[in-house]
Design a protein around this motif. Structure first.
Motif, short mmCIF file in Angstrom:
data_model
loop_
_atom_site.label_atom_id
_atom_site.label_comp_id
_atom_site.label_asym_id
_atom_site.label_seq_id
_atom_site.Cartn_x
_atom_site.Cartn_y
_atom_site.Cartn_z
N UNK A 67 77.32 68.35 39.68
CA UNK A 67 77.49 69.78 40.15
C UNK A 67 76.83 70.63 39.28
N UNK A 68 76.65 71.90 39.90
CA UNK A 68 76.08 72.94 39.10
C UNK A 68 76.77 74.47 39.62
N UNK A 69 77.30 75.20 38.73
CA UNK A 69 78.03 76.34 39.12
C UNK A 69 77.40 77.58 38.35
N UNK A 70 77.10 78.57 39.31
CA UNK A 70 76.30 79.78 38.99
C UNK A 70 77.41 80.55 38.13
N UNK A 71 76.72 81.16 36.99
CA UNK A 71 77.79 81.91 36.00
C UNK A 71 77.48 83.29 36.57
N UNK A 72 76.75 83.62 37.44
CA UNK A 72 76.85 85.00 38.05
C UNK A 72 77.37 85.14 39.39
N UNK A 73 77.83 84.06 40.03
CA UNK A 73 78.42 84.24 41.49
C UNK A 73 79.17 83.15 41.66
N UNK A 74 80.23 82.97 42.68
CA UNK A 74 80.88 81.89 42.85
C UNK A 74 80.25 80.85 43.68
N UNK A 75 79.30 80.33 43.25
CA UNK A 75 78.51 79.43 44.12
C UNK A 75 78.35 78.22 43.32
#
Length: 249
Positions: A67-75
């Motif tokens: 998994x990869x979660x953006x720290x700038x948006x809920x993506x």
């Protein structure tokens, strides 16, 4: 007497041959994985931060969910069974095939290097032992790794070289050739080695040859001669391991 001398000479020759026995690549990889403690990733959830994303590798009975979660948006991007799915909050985002492949490559690449040398156990790996090579005054086992087309993913034509310390089997250097985005060569030197819950993690300095005519197998010597230039640093932050409730029995 001459028969005794002949027996002694044959015995000495036999001893010399046994001392120079070629080590099997599987033995090098097994000892490298043992040194790294990375087998513990098969039963623990790995979390870390790299640049603008938070990453998570979750062990499953079929491998890993990455998994990869953006720290700038809920993506969030999720790679499972060789496919990428993008989520925005809880909704699946429809992606063009080329876009999905690009995201897949990016997510898988970051996790791949973090999990090394454990990923050398992958079914697609085809290793070759290239002998010993000295770098920075230390002796290393040098392995070349290619991949089968069926299990090697989209980048099965890429080739890797790994250097493992002959004394403790730490993976201090690696290099690889790639074809995407015009292709090229990269060489990485391990830095900031640390042990977290019995697992060895390390960051890397990322180099490329100053001249495009260089060969992958020669990059260790070009490092020695100063013919590589630093491109970037690969630094993972906030690395944690959490016990997994996985049960595949």
């Amino acid at each position: 007497m001459k028969y005794l001398i002949g027996f002694i000479l044959l015995s000495l020759v036999g001893c010399q041959k046994s001392e120079h026995k070629t080590i099997e690549p599987s033995e090098v990889m097994e000892k490298a994985i043992e040194f790294s403690g990375k087998s513990k990733l098969n039963e623990n959830v790995l979390k870390f931060k790299f640049r603008d994303y938070s990453y998570k590798a979750i062990p499953t009975c079929e491998g890993f969910q990455l998994e990869r979660l953006s720290t700038a948006s809920p993506t969030k991007d999720v790679v499972k069974n060789g496919e990428l799915t993008r989520f925005y909050q809880d909704s699946i985002v429809k992606l063009a095939d080329t876009t999905a492949f690009s995201y897949y490559e990016s997510v898988n690449s970051v996790h791949y290097f973090t999990q090394l040398p454990l990923r050398l156990e992958d079914d697609a790996v085809r290793p070759t032992y290239l002998g010993e090579e000295e770098i920075d005054g230390k002796a290393y086992h040098k392995l070349k790794v290619k991949f089968t087309e069926n299990d090697g993913g989209e980048d099965f034509k890429d080739t890797y070289i790994y250097w493992f310390d002959t004394s403790d089997f730490s993976m201090d250097f690696l290099a690889y050739s790639f074809l995407v985005n015009g292709g090229g060569l990269r060489f990485r030197r391990a830095i900031n080695q640390r042990t977290i819950k019995g697992v060895v993690f390390q960051d890397y300095e990322n180099y490329k040859p100053k001249e495009t005519s260089r060969k992958l197998e020669d990059l260790g010597q070009f490092w020695e001669s100063g013919d590589l230039e630093l491109l970037s640093k690969i630094e993972n932050e906030n690395v944690t391991l959490e016990s997994s409730a996985l049960n595949c029995n």
